[in-house]
Design a protein around this motif. Structure first.
Motif, PDB file in Angstrom:
ATOM      1  N   GLY A 181       0.934  -1.275  -0.138  1.00  0.00           N
ATOM      2  CA  GLY A 181       0.052  -0.002  -0.095  1.00  0.00           C
ATOM      3  C   GLY A 181       0.875   1.393   0.233  1.00  0.00           C
ATOM      4  N   GLY A 182       2.075   1.067   0.429  1.00  0.00           N
ATOM      5  CA  GLY A 182       3.068   2.012   0.357  1.00  0.00           C
ATOM      6  C   GLY A 182       3.458   2.964   1.507  1.00  0.00           C
ATOM      7  N   PRO A 210       1.358  -5.237  -9.111  1.00  0.00           N
ATOM      8  CA  PRO A 210       2.146  -4.355  -9.421  1.00  0.00           C
ATOM      9  C   PRO A 210       1.459  -2.710  -9.286  1.00  0.00           C
ATOM     10  CG  PRO A 210       1.674  -5.039 -11.513  1.00  0.00           C
ATOM     11  CD  PRO A 210       0.803  -5.823 -10.510  1.00  0.00           C
ATOM     12  N   SER A 211       0.707  -2.695  -8.192  1.00  0.00           N
ATOM     13  CA  SER A 211      -0.242  -1.633  -8.080  1.00  0.00           C
ATOM     14  C   SER A 211       0.342  -0.189  -7.938  1.00  0.00           C
ATOM     15  CB  SER A 211      -1.235  -1.699  -6.922  1.00  0.00           C
ATOM     16  OG  SER A 211      -0.696  -2.082  -5.770  1.00  0.00           O
ATOM     17  N   MET A 212       1.445  -0.251  -7.193  1.00  0.00           N
ATOM     18  CA  MET A 212       2.145   1.201  -7.193  1.00  0.00           C
ATOM     19  C   MET A 212       3.056   1.518  -8.231  1.00  0.00           C
ATOM     20  SD  MET A 212       2.060   3.703  -5.008  1.00  0.00           S
ATOM     21  CE  MET A 212       1.822   3.373  -3.480  1.00  0.00           C
ATOM     22  N   LYS A 213       3.611   0.394  -8.623  1.00  0.00           N
ATOM     23  CA  LYS A 213       4.300   0.622 -10.003  1.00  0.00           C
ATOM     24  C   LYS A 213       3.340   1.272 -11.042  1.00  0.00           C
ATOM     25  CE  LYS A 213       7.408  -1.710 -13.685  1.00  0.00           C
ATOM     26  NZ  LYS A 213       8.425  -0.869 -13.311  1.00  0.00           N
ATOM     27  N   GLU A 214       2.339   0.674 -11.508  1.00  0.00           N
ATOM     28  CA  GLU A 214       1.425   0.999 -12.303  1.00  0.00           C
ATOM     29  C   GLU A 214       0.720   2.375 -12.059  1.00  0.00           C
ATOM     30  OE1 GLU A 214      -1.268  -1.580 -13.840  1.00  0.00           O
ATOM     31  OE2 GLU A 214      -0.011  -3.350 -14.234  1.00  0.00           O
ATOM     32  N   SER A 215       0.703   2.817 -10.665  1.00  0.00           N
ATOM     33  CA  SER A 215       0.097   4.104 -10.355  1.00  0.00           C
ATOM     34  C   SER A 215       1.104   5.003 -10.616  1.00  0.00           C
ATOM     35  CB  SER A 215      -0.220   3.953  -8.967  1.00  0.00           C
ATOM     36  OG  SER A 215      -1.166   2.999  -8.519  1.00  0.00           O
ATOM     37  N   LYS A 216       2.374   4.794 -10.413  1.00  0.00           N
ATOM     38  CA  LYS A 216       3.423   5.739 -10.697  1.00  0.00           C
ATOM     39  C   LYS A 216       3.593   5.897 -12.265  1.00  0.00           C
ATOM     40  CE  LYS A 216       8.373   6.880  -9.143  1.00  0.00           C
ATOM     41  NZ  LYS A 216       7.818   8.217  -8.779  1.00  0.00           N
ATOM     42  N   ASN A 218       1.042   5.636 -14.299  1.00  0.00           N
ATOM     43  CA  ASN A 218      -0.010   6.100 -14.784  1.00  0.00           C
ATOM     44  C   ASN A 218      -0.057   7.633 -14.475  1.00  0.00           C
ATOM     45  OD1 ASN A 218      -0.706   4.151 -16.316  1.00  0.00           O
ATOM     46  ND2 ASN A 218      -1.993   2.998 -14.762  1.00  0.00           N
ATOM     47  N   GLY A 219       0.664   8.184 -13.307  1.00  0.00           N
ATOM     48  CA  GLY A 219       0.414   9.068 -12.540  1.00  0.00           C
ATOM     49  C   GLY A 219      -0.930   9.554 -11.857  1.00  0.00           C
ATOM     50  N   LYS A 220      -1.484   8.335 -11.619  1.00  0.00           N
ATOM     51  CA  LYS A 220      -2.646   8.544 -10.673  1.00  0.00           C
ATOM     52  C   LYS A 220      -2.777   7.049  -9.891  1.00  0.00           C
ATOM     53  CE  LYS A 220      -5.615   7.235 -14.152  1.00  0.00           C
ATOM     54  NZ  LYS A 220      -6.810   7.413 -15.090  1.00  0.00           N
ATOM     55  N   VAL A 221      -3.597   6.644  -8.824  1.00  0.00           N
ATOM     56  CA  VAL A 221      -3.724   5.718  -8.328  1.00  0.00           C
ATOM     57  C   VAL A 221      -4.536   4.819  -9.202  1.00  0.00           C
ATOM     58  CG1 VAL A 221      -5.132   4.470  -6.244  1.00  0.00           C
ATOM     59  CG2 VAL A 221      -4.013   6.673  -5.868  1.00  0.00           C
ATOM     60  N   THR A 222      -3.940   3.721  -9.285  1.00  0.00           N
ATOM     61  CA  THR A 222      -4.201   2.458 -10.053  1.00  0.00           C
ATOM     62  C   THR A 222      -4.357   1.239  -9.678  1.00  0.00           C
ATOM     63  OG1 THR A 222      -3.187   3.713 -12.019  1.00  0.00           O
ATOM     64  CG2 THR A 222      -3.773   1.414 -12.242  1.00  0.00           C
ATOM     65  N   THR A 223      -5.507   0.334  -9.922  1.00  0.00           N
ATOM     66  CA  THR A 223      -5.903  -1.083  -9.034  1.00  0.00           C
ATOM     67  C   THR A 223      -4.982  -1.830 -10.166  1.00  0.00           C
ATOM     68  OG1 THR A 223      -7.765  -0.341  -8.213  1.00  0.00           O
ATOM     69  CG2 THR A 223      -7.303  -2.744  -8.496  1.00  0.00           C
ATOM     70  N   ALA A 224      -4.442  -2.936  -9.645  1.00  0.00           N
ATOM     71  CA  ALA A 224      -3.729  -4.023 -10.275  1.00  0.00           C
ATOM     72  C   ALA A 224      -3.641  -5.312  -9.617  1.00  0.00           C
ATOM     73  CB  ALA A 224      -2.096  -3.439 -10.817  1.00  0.00           C
ATOM     74  N   PHE A 225      -4.068  -6.212 -10.238  1.00  0.00           N
ATOM     75  CA  PHE A 225      -4.009  -7.547  -9.736  1.00  0.00           C
ATOM     76  C   PHE A 225      -3.956  -8.595 -10.813  1.00  0.00           C
ATOM     77  CE2 PHE A 225      -5.941 -11.496  -8.165  1.00  0.00           C
ATOM     78  CZ  PHE A 225      -5.250 -11.673  -6.785  1.00  0.00           C
ATOM     79  N   LYS A 226      -3.083  -9.412 -10.868  1.00  0.00           N
ATOM     80  CA  LYS A 226      -2.564 -10.373 -11.804  1.00  0.00           C
ATOM     81  C   LYS A 226      -2.684 -11.676 -11.343  1.00  0.00           C
ATOM     82  CE  LYS A 226      -0.071  -7.094 -14.753  1.00  0.00           C
ATOM     83  NZ  LYS A 226       1.420  -6.740 -15.131  1.00  0.00           N
ATOM     84  N   ALA A 235       0.229  -7.476  -0.605  1.00  0.00           N
ATOM     85  CA  ALA A 235      -0.678  -8.052  -1.714  1.00  0.00           C
ATOM     86  C   ALA A 235      -1.760  -6.933  -1.704  1.00  0.00           C
ATOM     87  CB  ALA A 235      -1.311  -9.481  -1.474  1.00  0.00           C
ATOM     88  N   VAL A 236      -1.565  -5.792  -1.979  1.00  0.00           N
ATOM     89  CA  VAL A 236      -2.468  -4.827  -2.027  1.00  0.00           C
ATOM     90  C   VAL A 236      -2.940  -4.436  -3.539  1.00  0.00           C
ATOM     91  CG1 VAL A 236      -2.857  -2.415  -1.543  1.00  0.00           C
ATOM     92  CG2 VAL A 236      -1.607  -3.872   0.187  1.00  0.00           C
ATOM     93  N   LYS A 237      -4.176  -4.350  -3.902  1.00  0.00           N
ATOM     94  CA  LYS A 237      -4.590  -4.246  -5.350  1.00  0.00           C
ATOM     95  C   LYS A 237      -4.521  -2.758  -5.607  1.00  0.00           C
ATOM     96  CE  LYS A 237      -8.377  -6.735  -5.278  1.00  0.00           C
ATOM     97  NZ  LYS A 237      -9.884  -7.408  -5.705  1.00  0.00           N
ATOM     98  N   THR A 238      -5.185  -2.052  -4.546  1.00  0.00           N
ATOM     99  CA  THR A 238      -5.120  -0.534  -4.674  1.00  0.00           C
ATOM    100  C   THR A 238      -4.651   0.332  -3.813  1.00  0.00           C
ATOM    101  OG1 THR A 238      -7.554  -0.817  -5.537  1.00  0.00           O
ATOM    102  CG2 THR A 238      -6.646   1.424  -5.124  1.00  0.00           C
ATOM    103  N   PRO A 239      -3.315   0.855  -4.190  1.00  0.00           N
ATOM    104  CA  PRO A 239      -2.529   1.668  -3.066  1.00  0.00           C
ATOM    105  C   PRO A 239      -3.288   2.847  -2.437  1.00  0.00           C
ATOM    106  CG  PRO A 239      -1.844   1.994  -5.258  1.00  0.00           C
ATOM    107  CD  PRO A 239      -2.661   1.243  -5.314  1.00  0.00           C
ATOM    108  N   GLY A 240      -2.838   3.453  -1.585  1.00  0.00           N
ATOM    109  CA  GLY A 240      -3.617   4.799  -1.021  1.00  0.00           C
ATOM    110  C   GLY A 240      -3.091   5.949  -1.602  1.00  0.00           C
ATOM    111  N   ASP A 241      -4.188   6.981  -1.583  1.00  0.00           N
ATOM    112  CA  ASP A 241      -3.901   8.274  -2.334  1.00  0.00           C
ATOM    113  C   ASP A 241      -2.655   9.007  -1.637  1.00  0.00           C
ATOM    114  OD1 ASP A 241      -5.362   8.773  -0.330  1.00  0.00           O
ATOM    115  OD2 ASP A 241      -7.075   9.982  -1.328  1.00  0.00           O
TER     116      ASP A 241
END
Length: 406
Positions: A181-182, A210-216, A218-226, A235-241
């Motif tokens: 979550g960060g 890779p939720s925080m990697k994809e958020s970074k 994309n420049g915004k909070v992004t949900t990611a789960f593979k 194991a956090v799909k959506t990091p904090g704002d």
């Protein structure tokens, strides 16, 4: 806009000085020689409750009002925040309820109950537990303690960064830190960059989430789960704002590692560092062993081992995966002509190649039902991947049909 600063982290250190341990910083001569950097491990696996999470949890609880404490506290967690909140609540004399994923390791569930918390299991990942905790919070009026998206939690985790600088007399070039979550990397980044803006902060996530990697990116909070991960602590799909804003500003790079690479990291830490780390705690080692992060020659590099709360049964399975990844365990099937002495010949080849048979299972017919054929399945100990290839060549040359098994 970052709403946590170095002074907040320093205040947290004062709050926590009689509660948490100053965990050791251990040099890894083996890994240092291998990659050409000076590698140190910040061993939060030796922290109370077996993870860094007690820092943020106790700092948050210390900053609750009497009114908030009177309603008790509720939290959602993959396991480590759960134990930190449970212990912090017990020390403060307040009621705690923890919602954990159904996939949380049994060791973490048992430990959380042992600290006096009421435990509710829900869902497969942290996000599912969080949704259930919000539901219970609305019903009970308990005070919700977020595991990462909170100013006081972030500041508490940041005290790790202060300790690292003190222990290395400020001579820190790079810090590698797990990311879920960060919360931990946000806190460490605030502390480290506040003390030296030139320090590199590198985050490590699992390929599967890779939720925080994809958020970074994309420049915004992004949900990611593979898929599921052995690194359950991240194991956090959506990091904090809040954590995303800090990470986006202060963290230099986020990389990801595979499940197999994490298993190799766990094995390396146990075998060479004599450290038991959970999956999340081993991702920084995985990043170095895999070459996903290549340090500068001679730099002072700190890897954060975030926790050591790994279920023994899970540990056993992961070690097997790690050995296979290192080429030190090989599973295969051999199809041979059904004649006297065929099985003995195969065993003789394996023995002469200096491989050690751990398990052998012989059947009379191949799965395809071919007449005059039989199949044997083996698990053998080997030295490395080159040893495996030599063994396969020798068996194939003798007329055996070899198939790798997962």
């Amino acid at each position: 806009m970052v709403n946590v600063n170095l002074e907040d982290v320093k205040k947290a250190k004062e709050v926590l000085k009689s509660i948490v341990k100053e965990t050791p910083l251990q040099e890894s001569k083996t890994l240092s020689d291998r990659i050409g950097a000076n590698v140190y491990y910040k061993c939060e696996n030796l922290q109370k409750t077996g993870s860094f999470k007690i820092r943020g949890a106790c700092n948050k609880i210390a900053n609750l009002t009497d009114e908030e404490k009177s309603h008790g506290v509720i939290a959602s967690s993959a396991g480590n925040h759960a134990q930190g909140v449970a212990l912090g609540a017990k020390m403060t004399g307040i009621k705690s309820t923890i919602v954990m994923p159904e996939t949380a390791p049994l060791a973490k569930v048992t430990a959380t109950k042992g600290y006096g918390a009421e435990v509710v299991l829900n869902g497969l990942v942290y996000d599912d537990a969080y949704a259930k905790a919000v539901e219970i919070q609305k019903e009970t009026g308990a005070t919700f303690l977020h595991p990462f998206n909170d100013k006081y939690v972030i500041a508490g985790q940041g005290t790790i960064g202060l300790e690292i600088f003190e222990q290395l007399d400020g001579k820190v070039d790079t810090i590698l830190c797990p990311v879920g979550g960060g919360g931990i990397i946000a806190g460490i980044a605030i502390a480290a960059k506040g003390l030296n803006p030139n320090v590199k902060i590198i985050g490590v996530q699992t390929d599967n989430i890779p939720s925080m990697k994809e958020s970074k990116v994309n420049g915004k909070v992004t949900t990611a789960f593979k898929g599921a991960t052995i690194a359950d602590g991240i194991a956090v799909k959506t990091p904090g704002d809040t954590t995303f804003d800090i990470i986006n500003e202060l963290v230099d790079e986020i990389i990801t590692v595979s499940e197999e690479e994490i298993a190799r990291g766990i094995l390396f830490l146990m075998e060479y560092q004599k450290v038991v780390a959970e999956g999340a705690g081993a991702v920084t080692t995985a990043a170095l062993l895999s070459g996903k992060y290549k340090p500068q020659q001679g730099e002072n590099l700190v890897c954060v081992i975030s926790g050591g709360n790994i279920d023994v049964n899970t540990f056993y399975r992961i070690i097997g995966t790690g050995l296979a990844a290192e080429g030190r365990r090989y599973s295969f099937s051999a199809t041979m002509t059904d004649k006297p002495g065929g099985f003995l010949e195969l065993i003789s080849i394996i023995s002469k190649s200096d491989a050690n048979i751990l398990n052998a299972n012989q059947t009379r017919l191949s799965s395809g039902g071919a007449i005059g054929k039989q199949v044997a399945e083996f698990i053998v100990e080997t030295f490395d991947h080159d040893h495996i290839e030599r063994l396969k060549d020798e068996m194939n040359a003798a007329g055996f049909e070899i198939q790798d098994l997962k």
